[in-house]
Design a protein around this motif. Sequence first.
Motif, PDB file in Angstrom:
ATOM      1  N   PRO A  86      17.061  56.440   0.711  1.00  0.00           N
ATOM      2  CA  PRO A  86      16.790  57.236  -0.495  1.00  0.00           C
ATOM      3  C   PRO A  86      17.161  58.698  -0.257  1.00  0.00           C
ATOM      4  O   PRO A  86      17.172  59.158   0.884  1.00  0.00           O
ATOM      5  CB  PRO A  86      15.274  57.115  -0.681  1.00  0.00           C
ATOM      6  N   PRO A  87      17.440  59.446  -1.326  1.00  0.00           N
ATOM      7  CA  PRO A  87      17.669  60.879  -1.175  1.00  0.00           C
ATOM      8  C   PRO A  87      16.432  61.562  -0.567  1.00  0.00           C
ATOM      9  O   PRO A  87      15.304  61.083  -0.730  1.00  0.00           O
ATOM     10  CB  PRO A  87      17.905  61.376  -2.598  1.00  0.00           C
ATOM     11  N   LYS A  88      16.665  62.670   0.119  1.00  0.00           N
ATOM     12  CA  LYS A  88      15.571  63.412   0.754  1.00  0.00           C
ATOM     13  C   LYS A  88      14.459  63.697  -0.259  1.00  0.00           C
ATOM     14  O   LYS A  88      14.713  64.118  -1.375  1.00  0.00           O
ATOM     15  CB  LYS A  88      16.097  64.732   1.315  1.00  0.00           C
ATOM     16  N   GLY A  89      13.228  63.422   0.147  1.00  0.00           N
ATOM     17  CA  GLY A  89      12.071  63.677  -0.706  1.00  0.00           C
ATOM     18  C   GLY A  89      11.670  62.508  -1.588  1.00  0.00           C
ATOM     19  O   GLY A  89      10.574  62.485  -2.126  1.00  0.00           O
ATOM     20  N   GLU A  90      12.550  61.516  -1.744  1.00  0.00           N
ATOM     21  CA  GLU A  90      12.215  60.350  -2.560  1.00  0.00           C
ATOM     22  C   GLU A  90      11.587  59.263  -1.700  1.00  0.00           C
ATOM     23  O   GLU A  90      11.882  59.146  -0.510  1.00  0.00           O
ATOM     24  CB  GLU A  90      13.451  59.791  -3.269  1.00  0.00           C
ATOM     25  N   VAL A  91      10.740  58.453  -2.329  1.00  0.00           N
ATOM     26  CA  VAL A  91      10.123  57.299  -1.688  1.00  0.00           C
ATOM     27  C   VAL A  91      10.409  56.101  -2.580  1.00  0.00           C
ATOM     28  O   VAL A  91      10.115  56.137  -3.776  1.00  0.00           O
ATOM     29  CB  VAL A  91       8.592  57.493  -1.520  1.00  0.00           C
ATOM     30  N   TRP A  92      11.007  55.061  -2.005  1.00  0.00           N
ATOM     31  CA  TRP A  92      11.355  53.856  -2.757  1.00  0.00           C
ATOM     32  C   TRP A  92      10.491  52.691  -2.302  1.00  0.00           C
ATOM     33  O   TRP A  92      10.240  52.509  -1.121  1.00  0.00           O
ATOM     34  CB  TRP A  92      12.799  53.453  -2.532  1.00  0.00           C
ATOM     35  N   LYS A  93      10.113  51.869  -3.265  1.00  0.00           N
ATOM     36  CA  LYS A  93       9.455  50.602  -2.972  1.00  0.00           C
ATOM     37  C   LYS A  93      10.477  49.505  -3.261  1.00  0.00           C
ATOM     38  O   LYS A  93      10.842  49.262  -4.407  1.00  0.00           O
ATOM     39  CB  LYS A  93       8.210  50.424  -3.841  1.00  0.00           C
ATOM     40  N   ILE A  94      10.963  48.867  -2.204  1.00  0.00           N
ATOM     41  CA  ILE A  94      11.975  47.821  -2.342  1.00  0.00           C
ATOM     42  C   ILE A  94      11.323  46.577  -2.928  1.00  0.00           C
ATOM     43  O   ILE A  94      10.376  46.035  -2.366  1.00  0.00           O
ATOM     44  CB  ILE A  94      12.627  47.494  -0.982  1.00  0.00           C
ATOM     45  N   GLN A  95      11.853  46.122  -4.045  1.00  0.00           N
ATOM     46  CA  GLN A  95      11.321  44.944  -4.734  1.00  0.00           C
ATOM     47  C   GLN A  95      12.092  43.672  -4.388  1.00  0.00           C
ATOM     48  O   GLN A  95      11.569  42.577  -4.523  1.00  0.00           O
ATOM     49  CB  GLN A  95      11.369  45.163  -6.244  1.00  0.00           C
ATOM     50  N   GLY A  96      13.343  43.836  -3.978  1.00  0.00           N
ATOM     51  CA  GLY A  96      14.149  42.675  -3.634  1.00  0.00           C
ATOM     52  C   GLY A  96      15.529  43.085  -3.165  1.00  0.00           C
ATOM     53  O   GLY A  96      15.996  44.182  -3.479  1.00  0.00           O
ATOM     54  N   ILE A  97      16.167  42.215  -2.385  1.00  0.00           N
ATOM     55  CA  ILE A  97      17.518  42.449  -1.880  1.00  0.00           C
ATOM     56  C   ILE A  97      18.273  41.124  -1.980  1.00  0.00           C
ATOM     57  O   ILE A  97      17.727  40.067  -1.685  1.00  0.00           O
ATOM     58  CB  ILE A  97      17.502  42.912  -0.403  1.00  0.00           C
TER      59      ILE A  97
END
Length: 191
Positions: A86-97
Amino acid sequence: MSNYAPDPKKERIYSDLATIPISEVTAEQIETLTDPVTLSASNQDALITMDIVNKAAMRDGTPMPNTGEIKSYIQTDGNVAVNIIPPKGEVWKIQGISIQNNPNVTGTNAYYTFLSDPTQTAANVTPSGNRDVFYSSFTSSSNLLGTETIFEEVFQPFIITSEMFVRMYSNMAAVGVSGEVVYKVGYLRLR
């Protein structure tokens, strides 16, 4: 809790973000404005203000509205992993790949998933040379692979940042010289 509120005219975060719609305020902008603040009594007003701003910008740990997205990452070389950062400062919750091989596989590919950080810069991304945290591996002759195949068990969403991200790798043995492996990642932004 008291009804105390800081004087908004004294808080720089308000003046610096005043002309930006709240839905367009980036995590990096908030991080830049809040980074030098320490946990001390003299910063009480700034801390209260940051709490208000973070809640208003939906940076409270729950998914931010209208931020779900599916991104594609393409691996074209069996010696170069794909980093999902993710871009600096962002937090992602991965839902699927998911993984798709182009063209269709003609044999069996090996696939690996690692948790990584910026200090893990091994030139050799193959499992024997990789120093990241091992997450999963499998082999398959299927062209399209879903989340539960990748993670081998019932998938649980997980969180990544620019400091702890996902590194995915295929040996690309069965897609040919001009082939590619496409990783599609579905995520929600938490911050």
